[in-house]
Enzyme design. Structure first.
Site, PDB file in Angstrom:
ATOM      1  N   ASP A  24      -9.284  -2.200   2.055  1.00 52.13           N
ATOM      2  CA  ASP A  24      -9.022  -1.622   3.375  1.00 52.13           C
ATOM      3  C   ASP A  24     -10.022  -2.112   4.417  1.00 52.13           C
ATOM      4  O   ASP A  24      -9.853  -1.845   5.614  1.00 52.13           O
ATOM      5  CB  ASP A  24      -9.069  -0.093   3.295  1.00 52.13           C
ATOM      6  CG  ASP A  24      -8.002   0.460   2.366  1.00 52.13           C
ATOM      7  OD1 ASP A  24      -6.923  -0.159   2.273  1.00 52.13           O
ATOM      8  OD2 ASP A  24      -8.243   1.502   1.711  1.00 52.13           O
ATOM      9  N   ASP A  32       0.828  -1.207   0.000  1.00 50.61           N
ATOM     10  CA  ASP A  32       0.000   0.000   0.000  1.00 50.61           C
ATOM     11  C   ASP A  32       0.864   1.258   0.000  1.00 50.61           C
ATOM     12  O   ASP A  32       0.579   2.220  -0.724  1.00 50.61           O
ATOM     13  CB  ASP A  32      -0.912  -0.016   1.234  1.00 50.61           C
ATOM     14  CG  ASP A  32      -2.329   0.429   0.910  1.00 50.61           C
ATOM     15  OD1 ASP A  32      -2.681   0.420  -0.291  1.00 50.61           O
ATOM     16  OD2 ASP A  32      -3.084   0.784   1.827  1.00 50.61           O
TER      17      ASP A  32
END
Length: 386
Positions: free
Chosen positions: A281, A236
């Site tokens: 997420d 990420d």
């Protein structure tokens, strides 16, 4: 004397296995009767309706929606028996690499092909999956409204084949009456999404993906889950901070792979502005939180590590939003969520002197005999100490 000593470990292992089975049965019964996830589902529905009729603060909406989804998905994952398949250590290590290849491939598609063409092709591919996922996510809570004689009645489809999509030419599709009825409504709902692209339709499909993912994906063990989270932590950071790839794909990909939250304020170019949260997420940390819940279930909720993991997720997501608003720039959510979840869970286990036990917890079938033996040894050591 020696014979008696040899029987003791076997008896202890059998006792530990029996206690574990009783704990699973007890909490499976809790899940079947009280259905903790049902309250979270109802709260999600209420929050969505409120967002339609009134201005819900965007940041609060993001945190509460994601938290309720993780909570509901985690409880949906509680089953009487361990999952049939789990992620392996090698798969967890490869996951960020495979994810990077897919993400960069999508970036190239949007860069060299018309955005409308790419989204149209992906919509066809994701359409069938979205209908199945929405049907699977909602049927358990709607089947009780059907007559008892129809709830388990199974229908069989004729044999057919759709190239590149589905092949039922050899093995026909079997579905219960509630699944067929709900599936028809799910198909209509997806058609509404394609025609209107309303944010509520997008979020409903996205939440269905999240709930099904958290419910059915198993990390196998805590250490495998930790490897996956740490790998995606760096994934990420790289794709958000070091390249424009992640943000570009998120903005151009017109599909329910992200949740949309209406922003307060003036219209942006005649359109309502939205904040976004990627499904990853929610799902990636969610499957780890769900694993911790299942650990608690098997151990009779002695120390409630699920609460620590869940609070860690909420704190990490809140930190993401705070930093994003402070710097007015996109943030990799896993940069904050992963350390928060792992730290809250790990520190709780350290305080209770159970870090090794939690770290070695595994749902993988090949690890079950080993764990039962460890549990019996721990119990024997405790008796000797006393």
């Amino acid at each position: 004397m020696a014979s008696t000593q040899q029987r003791e470990p076997a008896a202890q292992a059998a006792g530990a296995q029996q206690l574990e089975q009783q704990a699973r049965a007890k909490h499976a019964l809790i899940y079947a009767t009280e259905k903790p996830a049902l309250k979270a589902h109802l709260a999600l529905m209420l929050l969505s309706v409120l967002s339609l009729v009134t201005n819900v603060p965007t940041n609060l909406n993001i945190v509460v929606t994601a938290a309720l989804t993780v909570y509901a998905g985690s409880w949906r994952s509680v089953k009487p028996t361990p999952p049939a398949e789990s992620m392996t250590k090698s798969e967890a290590m490869r996951f960020p690499v495979v994810g990077s290849a897919v993400l960069f491939g999508l970036f190239l598609l949007f860069k060299f092909l018309p955005k409308e063409l790419v989204n149209a092709l992906l919509a066809v591919y994701l359409g069938g999956i979205a209908v199945l996922v929405l049907t699977s996510a909602t049927t358990p809570y709607l089947r009780d409204f059907f007559p008892e004689s129809l709830r388990d009645k199974e229908l069989t489809s004729p044999r057919f084949k759709i190239p590149y999509l589905i092949d039922a030419s050899k093995e026909p599709i079997h579905a219960t009456v509630p699944e067929v009825v709900v599936g028809v409504f799910s198909l209509g709902f997806f058609a509404w999404y394609l025609l209107k692209k309303h944010w509520l339709a997008n979020n409903t499909l996205g939440l269905a993906f999240c709930l099904e993912g958290i419910e059915h994906l198993s990390l196998g063990s805590v250490h495998v889950g930790t490897i996956l989270l740490v790998g995606l932590f760096f994934y990420d950071i790289f794709w958000v901070f070091c390249t424009p790839v992640m943000v570009t794909v998120a903005k151009n990909f017109d599909a329910p792979i992200k949740l949309l939250f209406p922003r307060l304020g003036d219209l942006d170019g005649g359109k309502r502005p939205f904040a976004m949260l990627g499904l990853g997420d929610i799902v990636i940390p969610g499957i780890f939180v769900a694993l911790i819940l299942r650990y608690d279930v098997q151990n009779g909720f002695r120390f409630k590590y699920f609460q620590s993991a869940f609070v860690g997720y909420v704190l990490g997501l809140a930190a993401t939003i705070f930093v994003m608003n402070y710097f007015q720039a996109a943030q990799p959510a896993l940069l904050y969520i992963v350390p928060s979840v792992l730290a809250c869970t790990g520190l709780h286990a350290v305080v209770n002197g159970e870090f090794n036990k939690l770290w070695n917890f595994s749902e993988a079938k090949e690890d079950q005999p080993k764990q039962e033996g460890q549990a019996a040894e721990a119990e024997a050591d405790t008796k000797k100490t006393k």
